[in-house]
Design a protein around this motif. Structure first.
Motif, PDB file in Angstrom:
ATOM      1  N   ARG A  65      33.705  16.589  41.140  1.00  0.00           N
ATOM      2  CA  ARG A  65      32.861  15.255  40.549  1.00  0.00           C
ATOM      3  C   ARG A  65      31.123  15.703  40.466  1.00  0.00           C
ATOM      4  O   ARG A  65      30.850  15.133  41.943  1.00  0.00           O
ATOM      5  N   ALA A  66      30.657  16.294  39.779  1.00  0.00           N
ATOM      6  CA  ALA A  66      28.946  16.526  40.263  1.00  0.00           C
ATOM      7  C   ALA A  66      28.531  14.524  39.766  1.00  0.00           C
ATOM      8  O   ALA A  66      29.213  14.308  38.821  1.00  0.00           O
ATOM      9  N   THR A  67      27.475  14.756  40.629  1.00  0.00           N
ATOM     10  CA  THR A  67      26.276  13.334  39.861  1.00  0.00           C
ATOM     11  C   THR A  67      25.305  14.266  39.440  1.00  0.00           C
ATOM     12  O   THR A  67      24.365  14.918  40.070  1.00  0.00           O
ATOM     13  N   LEU A  68      24.814  13.551  38.471  1.00  0.00           N
ATOM     14  CA  LEU A  68      23.235  13.817  37.885  1.00  0.00           C
ATOM     15  C   LEU A  68      22.691  12.414  38.153  1.00  0.00           C
ATOM     16  O   LEU A  68      22.954  10.826  38.149  1.00  0.00           O
ATOM     17  N   ASN A  69      21.461  12.860  38.763  1.00  0.00           N
ATOM     18  CA  ASN A  69      20.692  11.712  39.083  1.00  0.00           C
ATOM     19  C   ASN A  69      18.754  12.402  38.234  1.00  0.00           C
ATOM     20  O   ASN A  69      18.307  12.976  39.803  1.00  0.00           O
ATOM     21  N   LEU A  70      18.534  12.228  37.247  1.00  0.00           N
ATOM     22  CA  LEU A  70      17.476  12.927  36.155  1.00  0.00           C
ATOM     23  C   LEU A  70      16.727  11.308  35.731  1.00  0.00           C
ATOM     24  O   LEU A  70      15.270  11.992  35.842  1.00  0.00           O
ATOM     25  N   GLY A  71      16.451  10.083  36.724  1.00  0.00           N
ATOM     26  CA  GLY A  71      16.031   9.406  35.588  1.00  0.00           C
ATOM     27  C   GLY A  71      15.314   9.331  34.605  1.00  0.00           C
ATOM     28  O   GLY A  71      14.844   8.374  33.705  1.00  0.00           O
TER      29      GLY A  71
END
Length: 208
Positions: A65-71
């Motif tokens: 399960r990928a996590t994205l934290n791009l703000g």
């Protein structure tokens, strides 16, 4: 004992409020809440799928399960969808977006029901597509780090090392550290943060 209607609705209101405060969270993955016995419906289905694949002698793709934290703002504003329960269902609907076709279909559906999408909902739709691509490529996380985007590859990634080398040579300032993290400068033009991520993922999937 029959609980009052307001008592039954309270957990849903709390869940919806949590989404408003913290964003979509696990709803952008495949994890869902609920229980079948002790393991939960989603985990139960995953276990069954893996068991059937193993029985057939098929290759079992590692669960990631990928996590994205791009703000970026990825919330559904109450001004756009006022009912908490409906916002919750919409988060879940968007969580199922895995392709450009899915994205277009959900965008058209939301526009038809609620009007033009605000930027944060467009971001949420983009997140869902990017997250699905990351999971296909076995990229465990994508994170904004100042002027760069960091792509963390899982050891089981199917990305050909030669593809990575070509990408690094093509993108000015791109580099890969020994931990398996690719750093790419954010496109300062029209593409922006999400566009930078999309461009990298498209090139990795194309393999050229």
């Amino acid at each position: 004992e029959q609980r009052p209607q307001h008592a039954r609705e309270r957990p849903l209101r709390i869940a919806a409020l949590d989404l408003e405060l913290r964003g979509a969270g696990n709803l952008l993955g495949r994890e869902q809440h609920g229980h079948i016995g002790a393991v939960g419906f989603d985990l139960y289905c995953q276990m069954m799928e893996r068991a059937v694949a193993a029985k057939k002698g098929e290759a079992i793709t590692p669960e990631l399960r990928a996590t994205l934290n791009l703000g970026l703002d990825i919330r559904i504003p109450p001004e756009y969808i006022s009912a908490e329960a409906l916002r919750l269902r919409t988060y879940k609907r968007i969580a199922g977006v895995a392709s450009e076709a899915d994205q277009s279909a959900v965008r058209a559906e939301l526009t038809d029901r609620f009007g033009p999408l605000p930027p944060s909902v467009e971001n949420l739709l983009e997140y869902a597509v990017l997250k699905s691509a990351c999971e296909r490529l076995q990229i465990s996380s994508v994170e904004r780090r100042g002027p760069e985007i960091a792509f963390k590859f899982h050891p089981t990634t199917p990305v050909d090392p030669k593809t990575l080398v070509r990408l690094i040579r093509r993108l000015k300032g791109a580099r890969l550290d020994p931990s398996g993290t690719l750093a790419v400068a954010i496109d300062g033009g029209k593409a922006g943060i999400a566009g930078t991520v999309r461009n990298v993922l498209l090139q990795l999937e194309a393999g050229d």
